[in-house]
Design a protein around this motif. Sequence first.
Motif, short mmCIF file in Angstrom:
data_model
loop_
_atom_site.label_atom_id
_atom_site.label_comp_id
_atom_site.label_asym_id
_atom_site.label_seq_id
_atom_site.Cartn_x
_atom_site.Cartn_y
_atom_site.Cartn_z
N GLY A 50 0.81 -1.22 0.00
CA GLY A 50 0.00 0.00 0.00
C GLY A 50 0.84 1.27 0.00
N ILE A 70 -2.99 -8.65 -1.09
CA ILE A 70 -4.20 -9.35 -1.51
C ILE A 70 -4.78 -8.71 -2.78
CG2 ILE A 70 -4.94 -10.47 0.64
CD1 ILE A 70 -6.53 -8.08 1.34
N LYS A 98 -2.73 -3.67 -7.03
CA LYS A 98 -1.67 -2.88 -6.38
C LYS A 98 -0.31 -3.45 -6.72
CE LYS A 98 -4.30 -0.94 -2.62
NZ LYS A 98 -4.75 -1.12 -1.26
N TYR A 140 3.11 -16.18 0.97
CA TYR A 140 3.93 -15.60 2.05
C TYR A 140 5.22 -16.38 2.19
CZ TYR A 140 -0.43 -13.27 3.20
OH TYR A 140 -1.56 -12.51 3.13
N LYS A 180 -2.11 -3.10 7.56
CA LYS A 180 -2.71 -2.35 8.66
C LYS A 180 -2.66 -3.20 9.95
CE LYS A 180 -6.28 -1.40 5.86
NZ LYS A 180 -5.91 -1.19 4.48
N VAL A 211 -1.45 -12.17 8.91
CA VAL A 211 -0.16 -12.15 8.23
C VAL A 211 0.90 -12.89 9.06
CG1 VAL A 211 1.74 -10.59 7.61
CG2 VAL A 211 -0.56 -10.16 6.75
N ALA A 249 1.00 0.93 13.50
CA ALA A 249 0.65 1.67 14.71
C ALA A 249 0.24 0.67 15.80
CB ALA A 249 -0.51 2.61 14.41
N ASN A 269 6.75 8.12 7.97
CA ASN A 269 5.63 8.94 7.50
C ASN A 269 5.64 9.03 5.98
OD1 ASN A 269 7.55 10.93 6.94
ND2 ASN A 269 6.96 12.25 8.63
N1 LIG Z 1 -0.10 5.84 5.99
C1 LIG Z 1 0.72 6.40 6.87
O1 LIG Z 1 0.92 7.63 6.88
C2 LIG Z 1 1.45 5.54 7.85
C3 LIG Z 1 2.49 6.11 8.61
C4 LIG Z 1 3.20 5.29 9.51
C5 LIG Z 1 2.85 3.94 9.64
N2 LIG Z 1 1.82 3.45 8.92
C6 LIG Z 1 1.50 2.02 9.08
O2 LIG Z 1 1.79 1.38 7.86
C7 LIG Z 1 0.94 0.27 7.69
C8 LIG Z 1 0.37 0.32 6.29
O3 LIG Z 1 -0.34 1.53 6.13
P1 LIG Z 1 -0.73 2.05 4.68
O4 LIG Z 1 -1.22 3.44 4.86
O5 LIG Z 1 0.35 1.75 3.72
O6 LIG Z 1 -1.99 1.08 4.41
P2 LIG Z 1 -2.55 0.61 3.01
O7 LIG Z 1 -2.27 1.62 1.97
O8 LIG Z 1 -3.96 0.19 3.27
O9 LIG Z 1 -1.66 -0.69 2.66
C9 LIG Z 1 -1.83 -1.95 3.24
C10 LIG Z 1 -2.00 -2.97 2.12
O10 LIG Z 1 -2.00 -4.28 2.66
C11 LIG Z 1 -3.02 -5.02 2.02
N3 LIG Z 1 -3.37 -6.17 2.82
C12 LIG Z 1 -4.37 -6.33 3.74
N4 LIG Z 1 -4.35 -7.58 4.24
C13 LIG Z 1 -3.32 -8.22 3.63
C14 LIG Z 1 -2.81 -9.53 3.73
N5 LIG Z 1 -3.33 -10.43 4.56
N6 LIG Z 1 -1.73 -9.85 2.96
C15 LIG Z 1 -1.19 -8.95 2.11
N7 LIG Z 1 -1.65 -7.69 1.96
C16 LIG Z 1 -2.69 -7.34 2.72
C17 LIG Z 1 -4.12 -4.01 1.88
O11 LIG Z 1 -5.13 -4.42 1.00
P3 LIG Z 1 -6.65 -3.85 1.25
O12 LIG Z 1 -6.56 -2.38 1.07
O13 LIG Z 1 -7.44 -4.54 0.19
O14 LIG Z 1 -7.02 -4.24 2.65
C18 LIG Z 1 -3.34 -2.81 1.37
O15 LIG Z 1 -3.10 -2.90 -0.01
C19 LIG Z 1 -0.12 0.35 8.77
O16 LIG Z 1 0.14 -0.65 9.73
C20 LIG Z 1 0.03 1.73 9.37
O17 LIG Z 1 -0.21 1.74 10.77
C21 LIG Z 1 1.13 4.19 8.01
#
Ligand SMILES: NC(=O)c1ccc[n+]([C@@H]2O[C@H](COP(=O)([O-])OP(=O)(O)OC[C@H]3O[C@@H](n4cnc5c(N)ncnc54)[C@H](OP(=O)(O)O)[C@@H]3O)[C@@H](O)[C@H]2O)c1
Length: 266
Positions: free
Chosen positions: A11, A37, A41, A56, A71, A78, A96, A119
Motif C-alpha cells: 500500500g 491481496i 496494487k 507468504y 494495517k 499475516v 501503529a 511517515n
Molecule cells: N499511511 C501512513 O501515513 C502511515 C504512517 C506510519 C505507519 N503506517 C502504518 O503502515 C501500515 C500500512 O499503512 P498504509 O497506509 O500503507 O496502508 P494501506 O495503503 O492500506 O496498505 C496496506 C495494504 O496491505 C493489504 N493487505 C491487507 N491484508 C493483507 C494480507 N493479509 N496480505 C497482504 N496484503 C494485505 C491491503 O489491501 P486492502 O486495502 O485490500 O485491505 C493494502 O493494499 C499500517 O500498519 C500503518 O499503521 C502508516
Amino acid sequence: MADKICFIGAGNMAGAIIEGILSKKVCEASDIGVIDISREKCKKFAKRGINVYDTYEAAAKNSDIIFLSVKPQNYDEVLDALRGYTDGKIIVSIAAGISTKFIKSKLGKDSLVVRAMPNTPLLLGCGATALCHVAPVTDQQFDKVKRIFEAGGSVDILPEDKMNAVISVNSSSPAYVYLFAKAVIDGAVKQGIDYDTAKGLIAKTLEGSAKMIMSSGYSPDELIKMVSSPGGTTLKALEALYEHDFEGAIIDAMQRCTKRAEELGK
Ligand SMILES: NC(=O)c1ccc[n+]([C@@H]2O[C@H](COP(=O)([O-])OP(=O)(O)OC[C@H]3O[C@@H](n4cnc5c(N)ncnc54)[C@H](OP(=O)(O)O)[C@@H]3O)[C@@H](O)[C@H]2O)c1
C-alpha cells in the motif's frame, strides 16, 4: 550482495519506502518483492521490475528483510501465515500500536524485530522515521534497517515505550499540517486570492518555516516573536488562534492519536 527485501502489504507506506530505496539505490528493483491481496496494487510494482510473490512462504524465503506493511488489523493473519518462514530474517514492523513482544509471541521469541514509525513524505525523500532497537537484533542488523529509512529522510531512535506516542509527532502529524494548509487556502480564497496561488504560497511558507525551525537556531517561541511586530497584523491573527485554543486542540489531537495506537496495540 545486497539484501533482498520484501513488503507484506503493497500500500501507501510500502510504496513510499520502496521509492526511497530505489531513488537512493540501496538495492535494485530485482532485490525487492511485494505481496498484497490486491493484484492490482502489485501490478504497478511489477511494471518497475519489482518481484510479486504469490505466497507468504515465497516472499519470506526469498528475503533477508521482511517489512510488515499491512494495517494493524491484518497483523494476526499475516503473522500466522509467516510463522515458520522467518528464522534469521529481519522483520520490520511499521504498524501503529503493534509491539515487538506481540510479533515475537507469534513468530518466535528470538525473532529479529525492528519496530519503525515512518511517515508518507518518505515518498519524496523527506520523511521522518522513528526506530527502536530491541534485542536480539544486532547493531549490524539494526543499521541495515536504519539505512533503508535514511534513504527516505531522517531517522531518530527512541525506546519502544515511546513508539505509540511518536505516531502523533511524525506519522499522523502530516494530516494536521495538511488541514492547516487547507484552512489557509480556504481563507485565501474567501479573500479573493485564487486557489493555486494560495496553495503555492502556503506550501512554500510551510517549507520555509520548517527550515527556520530546523536551521535558524531560534525556538518556535522566538520565531513567533520575530513575525509579530507590536501593533501589527500577526498579533491580531494570533489573538484569534489563542482565543480558539489552537495549541490545546493540537495537544488534544495528539493524545487521541496515541490512545488510538494503544487501542490498536497488541
Ligand atoms: N499511511 C501512513 O501515513 C502511515 C504512517 C506510519 C505507519 N503506517 C502504518 O503502515 C501500515 C500500512 O499503512 P498504509 O497506509 O500503507 O496502508 P494501506 O495503503 O492500506 O496498505 C496496506 C495494504 O496491505 C493489504 N493487505 C491487507 N491484508 C493483507 C494480507 N493479509 N496480505 C497482504 N496484503 C494485505 C491491503 O489491501 P486492502 O486495502 O485490500 O485491505 C493494502 O493494499 C499500517 O500498519 C500503518 O499503521 C502508516
